[in-house]
Design a protein around this motif. Structure first.
Motif, PDB file in Angstrom:
ATOM      1  N   HIS A  71       9.328  -1.995  -3.814  1.00 18.12           N
ATOM      2  CA  HIS A  71      10.184  -2.239  -2.657  1.00 18.12           C
ATOM      3  C   HIS A  71       9.461  -1.936  -1.363  1.00 18.12           C
ATOM      4  O   HIS A  71       8.747  -0.972  -1.264  1.00 18.12           O
ATOM      5  CB  HIS A  71      11.444  -1.386  -2.752  1.00 18.12           C
ATOM      6  CG  HIS A  71      12.113  -1.531  -4.070  1.00 18.12           C
ATOM      7  ND1 HIS A  71      12.751  -2.683  -4.429  1.00 18.12           N
ATOM      8  CD2 HIS A  71      12.175  -0.706  -5.143  1.00 18.12           C
ATOM      9  CE1 HIS A  71      13.218  -2.543  -5.663  1.00 18.12           C
ATOM     10  NE2 HIS A  71      12.870  -1.358  -6.116  1.00 18.12           N
ATOM     11  N   SER A  72       9.689  -2.776  -0.399  1.00 24.04           N
ATOM     12  CA  SER A  72       9.124  -2.502   0.912  1.00 24.04           C
ATOM     13  C   SER A  72       9.924  -1.390   1.560  1.00 24.04           C
ATOM     14  O   SER A  72      10.736  -1.620   2.431  1.00 24.04           O
ATOM     15  CB  SER A  72       9.189  -3.749   1.794  1.00 24.04           C
ATOM     16  OG  SER A  72       8.114  -4.563   1.499  1.00 24.04           O
ATOM     17  N   ALA A  73       9.707  -0.192   1.082  1.00 20.23           N
ATOM     18  CA  ALA A  73      10.582   0.891   1.521  1.00 20.23           C
ATOM     19  C   ALA A  73      10.096   1.536   2.814  1.00 20.23           C
ATOM     20  O   ALA A  73      10.851   2.160   3.524  1.00 20.23           O
ATOM     21  CB  ALA A  73      10.674   1.946   0.443  1.00 20.23           C
ATOM     22  N   ALA A  74       8.864   1.382   3.098  1.00 22.54           N
ATOM     23  CA  ALA A  74       8.355   2.006   4.323  1.00 22.54           C
ATOM     24  C   ALA A  74       7.536   0.984   5.089  1.00 22.54           C
ATOM     25  O   ALA A  74       6.764   0.249   4.521  1.00 22.54           O
ATOM     26  CB  ALA A  74       7.498   3.202   3.962  1.00 22.54           C
ATOM     27  N   ARG A  75       7.744   0.932   6.352  1.00 21.63           N
ATOM     28  CA  ARG A  75       7.030  -0.047   7.185  1.00 21.63           C
ATOM     29  C   ARG A  75       6.508   0.652   8.418  1.00 21.63           C
ATOM     30  O   ARG A  75       7.186   1.467   9.016  1.00 21.63           O
ATOM     31  CB  ARG A  75       7.993  -1.140   7.655  1.00 21.63           C
ATOM     32  CG  ARG A  75       8.361  -2.128   6.602  1.00 21.63           C
ATOM     33  CD  ARG A  75       7.443  -3.340   6.652  1.00 21.63           C
ATOM     34  NE  ARG A  75       7.465  -3.976   5.365  1.00 21.63           N
ATOM     35  CZ  ARG A  75       6.368  -4.245   4.673  1.00 21.63           C
ATOM     36  NH1 ARG A  75       5.194  -3.964   5.139  1.00 21.63           N
ATOM     37  NH2 ARG A  75       6.451  -4.816   3.515  1.00 21.63           N
ATOM     38  N   ARG A  76       5.328   0.261   8.806  1.00 20.95           N
ATOM     39  CA  ARG A  76       4.855   0.771  10.094  1.00 20.95           C
ATOM     40  C   ARG A  76       5.538  -0.015  11.192  1.00 20.95           C
ATOM     41  O   ARG A  76       5.808  -1.200  11.043  1.00 20.95           O
ATOM     42  CB  ARG A  76       3.348   0.582  10.215  1.00 20.95           C
ATOM     43  CG  ARG A  76       2.563   1.551   9.389  1.00 20.95           C
ATOM     44  CD  ARG A  76       1.124   1.491   9.816  1.00 20.95           C
ATOM     45  NE  ARG A  76       0.545   0.167   9.601  1.00 20.95           N
ATOM     46  CZ  ARG A  76       0.108  -0.263   8.439  1.00 20.95           C
ATOM     47  NH1 ARG A  76       0.184   0.509   7.395  1.00 20.95           N
ATOM     48  NH2 ARG A  76      -0.414  -1.460   8.323  1.00 20.95           N
TER      49      ARG A  76
ATOM     50  N   PRO B 204       9.426   3.907  10.201  1.00 17.93           N
ATOM     51  CA  PRO B 204       9.614   2.860   9.202  1.00 17.93           C
ATOM     52  C   PRO B 204      11.106   2.528   9.055  1.00 17.93           C
ATOM     53  O   PRO B 204      11.958   3.349   9.345  1.00 17.93           O
ATOM     54  CB  PRO B 204       9.092   3.502   7.921  1.00 17.93           C
ATOM     55  CG  PRO B 204       8.448   4.785   8.331  1.00 17.93           C
ATOM     56  CD  PRO B 204       9.073   5.185   9.613  1.00 17.93           C
ATOM     57  N   THR B 205      11.377   1.331   8.644  1.00 21.33           N
ATOM     58  CA  THR B 205      12.771   0.955   8.416  1.00 21.33           C
ATOM     59  C   THR B 205      12.967   0.739   6.933  1.00 21.33           C
ATOM     60  O   THR B 205      12.187   0.053   6.289  1.00 21.33           O
ATOM     61  CB  THR B 205      13.103  -0.345   9.151  1.00 21.33           C
ATOM     62  OG1 THR B 205      12.108  -1.310   8.806  1.00 21.33           O
ATOM     63  CG2 THR B 205      13.090  -0.151  10.647  1.00 21.33           C
ATOM     64  N   ARG B 206      13.986   1.330   6.426  1.00 21.91           N
ATOM     65  CA  ARG B 206      14.229   1.243   4.984  1.00 21.91           C
ATOM     66  C   ARG B 206      14.929  -0.084   4.683  1.00 21.91           C
ATOM     67  O   ARG B 206      15.907  -0.436   5.313  1.00 21.91           O
ATOM     68  CB  ARG B 206      15.103   2.410   4.556  1.00 21.91           C
ATOM     69  CG  ARG B 206      15.183   2.572   3.062  1.00 21.91           C
ATOM     70  CD  ARG B 206      16.002   3.838   2.781  1.00 21.91           C
ATOM     71  NE  ARG B 206      16.248   3.982   1.361  1.00 21.91           N
ATOM     72  CZ  ARG B 206      15.385   4.541   0.523  1.00 21.91           C
ATOM     73  NH1 ARG B 206      14.223   4.970   0.971  1.00 21.91           N
ATOM     74  NH2 ARG B 206      15.679   4.656  -0.748  1.00 21.91           N
TER      75      ARG B 206
END
Ligand code: SF4
Lengths: 491, 226
Positions: free
Chosen positions: A456-461, A487-489
């Protein structure tokens, strides 16, 4: 000589430098490095990044337009009543400077600090021609008296302690009272240099920047000696590399805002001097107010135009020689520029300069001291990828070497794509992760592979990212960069 | 190979609700790159990209434990891979504590991680890997540790001196030890604190400098084995 012998020789040389100079170098480099962090903190990470972007852009553009800027500066300096000489190489430059001195019947020259004159060997050339040369920067004076070479881009006498300098002065000048404290040494040097400056026929300086549009040279110093050298002599010769050209006076501002901070951790250097052509103030002190005053700007190529054509070395030309990459380098902090240095230039960026203005041998001798730790990267005001420059030069050194007599007959039998001449130690470490584990059981592998991936793309810069975040000084316990990504969950 | 920190990373991420795949990947090319073997490093970079591309296309994030490997993905590969491949790797790769930080910031329950208490000290001293600091990611580790209630002191030496293979080369051994001395004395000043270090070579260097049994922060905060 076998490479084992040369390794032992190199180890011995490093040990000798560590013993003799390590302590003074460590104290000076770490001090300047700490001050740099403080000065950048004071400026603010955001403003620092903004300025870096700006100066990087100006440099890219200026090097791009170099031929045009050269023509502009020639016209501007001539308009101001001065002369420009573009020297192809070191010999061309020193011949010209000698001829200027001969034309003036000059017996002595006083100089302010300039690495470019070290690069082309001006002092030696003039002395051979019978002209006395006196360095007026304190550090340069120390080096000249000791007959040594600079160990740092901006602190030539970095490797000498106050005690050593006092001993040197007491031996050379035999003062009535032996000199001891920094104040005593400085006061003595000031008087001594004032006499040399009074006697001198020619004042020679470098230039930190050259403004093409106005034909102005900018000098950034803390001792005020550059200004004194110019004002007190009738003839000024400024020597610098062609890469120092900036298009306009306005483009100079962000550089002046940055250089004091990254060089010495000052919000601004003490003396920022702008000179456009021959000065028209009366010479100080007591000079002849009607004397003719001249100005010669000697711009050195010496490999720089070729560097400009070289996609990898070109970035070196953006360097403003602030020395931050020297101070922020852990290896440099220990050994200094007499180990981590080539013929003239020191530290991380020294490799690029040496490869460009001297040769691969000079660059190759110092290049291994760069471990690629990358700490100089955020320190560099013009955002030069110094570790990459060192990698590229190392690759060229590898390729330049003759295939060793014991090397593999068929290059295809080796586990890499490298040239047969590559140093066997480099080949061993370069192929480390591919060795059977028995052969590397003496150490843990330093090149591990990514451990985990997740679904999952759980953390994003955040888009601002932290990839080029400015340095935040971790010495302050709570000091965290303001740019922590949010980051946006998404799950 | 140090598998302890990899296993700890999996435990921590799974506890935080992340589904983890551990792929078998070829080396990143850091080793040849550090020796100036650019074309070999280029081969390795292409090989690595080929091995992860399907995972990336499937929308997975790439979480990396070793900072020097992450620095390859985010910095060095720019010189070694075509732009779009570099971008996709750089944009989708994370340092493990950066990732944990992001999860916790966005509401994951940090209680599942190991905070201070019991026989675990509250006081730690953290030496961030040089390349991790350049990437600006030391702050995320400190952020996670502080969120868990630890009192963190960070070393301010620029490099541990081991620097990959540098300290293993006979001619540079003494220099490496000299550089390490600066780190050693900072760590000694913080005598009562547990030593954390994020790089493999830093851990090796600290191990040989003092008897303090340094651990990677992810091993420190991961929930203990079930
Ligand atoms: S490379 Fe950058 S940090 Fe190093 S001396 Fe040049 S401008 Fe300063």
């Amino acid at each position: 000589m076998s490479s084992e012998e040369s390794r032992a020789g190199k180890a011995a040389r490093i040990r000798a430098i560590l013993d003799a100079e390590g302590e003074a170098v460590a104290a000076n480099a770490r001090h300047l490095n700490d001050r740099r962090y403080e000065a950048i903190d004071e400026l603010g990470a955001e403003r620092y990044e903004e300025l870096r972007e700006t100066v990087r852009g100006i440099k890219e553009d200026a090097i791009d337009r170099l031929p045009e800027l050269l023509a502009t500066v020639e016209a501007a300096v001539e308009d101001n009543g001065g002369e420009v000489y573009v020297a192809d190489d070191a010999a061309d430059a020193t011949d010209y400077i000698e001829s200027v001195c001969a034309g003036l019947d000059a017996e002595s020259v006083v100089k302010s600090k300039s690495m470019t004159t070290e690069e082309i060997g001006v002092n030696e050339a003039l002395e051979e021609a019978g002209v006395a040369v006196h360095e007026t920067d304190l550090g340069e004076l120390v080096i000249q008296l000791a007959d040594e070479t600079p160990s740092h881009l901006i602190g030539p006498g970095f490797h000498k302690s106050r005690e050593e300098i006092a001993r040197l002065f007491n031996e050379r000048f035999d003062p009535e009272e032996p000199l001891e404290t920094a104040d005593e040494l400085t006061a003595f040097a000031r008087d001594y240099l004032a006499d040399r400056i009074d006697e001198a026929d020619v004042g020679m300086t470098g230039a930190n920047f050259v403004v093409a549009e106005t034909g102005t040279i900018a000098l950034v110093t803390n001792e005020g000696n550059a200004r004194k050298v110019i004002e007190s002599t009738n003839h000024h010769v400024a020597v610098t590399g062609i890469e120092k050209l900036l298009p306009t006076l306005e483009s100079l501002r962000p550089f002046v805002e940055l250089i004091g901070r990254t060089a010495t951790g000052q919000s601004a250097a003490i003396y920022n001097t702008l000179v456009s052509g021959p000065v028209n103030s009366p010479p100080v002190p007591f000079g002849d107010p009607d004397a003719e005053r001249t100005f010669h700007l000697v711009l050195i190529d010496n490999g720089r135009r070729a560097m400009r054509e070289d996609p990898d070395l070109r970035e070196t030309l953006y360097c403003i020689r602030c020395g931050a990459c020297n101070n922020s380098c852990a290896n440099f902090q220990s050994v200094g520029g007499h180990a981590f240095g080539g013929e003239t230039y020191t530290g991380g960026i020294g490799t690029g300069w040496e490869a460009g203005v001297h040769d691969l041998e000079s660059a190759g001798g110092m290049n291994d001291f760069c471990t690629g730790c990358s700490r100089c990267e955020p320190a560099c005001p013009v955002k030069i990828d110094i570790p990459w420059l060192n990698t590229v030069v190392r690759d060229r050194v590898n390729r330049g070497a003759d295939p060793g007599e014991f090397d593999f007959l068929v290059e295809g039998l080796v586990p890499d794509d490298e040239h047969g001449g590559i140093d066997r130690q480099k080949r061993f470490f370069g192929n480390f992760p591919t060795l059977p584990s028995r052969e590397r059981s003496w150490s843990r592998c330093s090149a591990s592979t990514p451990a985990v991936t997740c679904r999952h793309s759980a953390a994003r810069r955040s888009s601002s990212g932290s990839r080029h975040a400015g340095p935040s000084h971790p010495g302050s316990r709570s000091g965290r960069p303001s740019s922590i990504p949010t980051p946006t969950r998404t799950t | 190979m140090n598998v302890g920190r990899g296993k700890a990373a999996v435990r921590a991420l799974e506890a935080l609700g992340v589904a983890v795949t551990v792929p078998t990947l070829p080396p990143s090319g850091r080793a040849p790159l550090s020796q100036g073997m650019v074309s070999t490093a280029q081969e390795r970079a292409s090989g690595l990209y080929a091995a992860v591309v399907d995972h990336l296309r499937a929308g997975k994030d790439l979480v990396v434990v070793e900072p020097s490997t992450l620095a390859m993905f985010r910095n060095d590969y720019e010189h070694l891979l075509p732009a779009e491949r570099f971008d996709s790797l750089a944009d989708n790769s994370y340092e493990v504590l950066e990732y944990v930080f992001g999860l916790v910031e966005n509401g994951a329950d940090s209680e599942v991680l190991a905070g201070p208490g019991g026989d675990r000290d509250r006081a730690v001293v953290y030496h961030p890997h040089c390349q991790q600091r350049t990437l600006g990611l030391d702050a995320h580790t400190v952020g996670v540790l502080e969120a868990l209630g630890y009192d963190v002191v960070t070393s301010d030496v620029e490099c541990c001196g081991m620097a990959g293979s540098f300290g293993y080369k006979s001619e540079y051994y003494e220099l490496s030890v000299d550089v390490g001395r600066a780190l050693g004395s900072q760590l000694r000043e913080e005598a009562g604190r547990r030593v954390l270090a994020s790089g493999t070579s830093c851990t090796d260097q600290i191990d040989s400098l003092l008897d303090r049994d340094p651990v990677h922060p992810i091993e420190f905060v991961a929930p203990s084995r079930a």
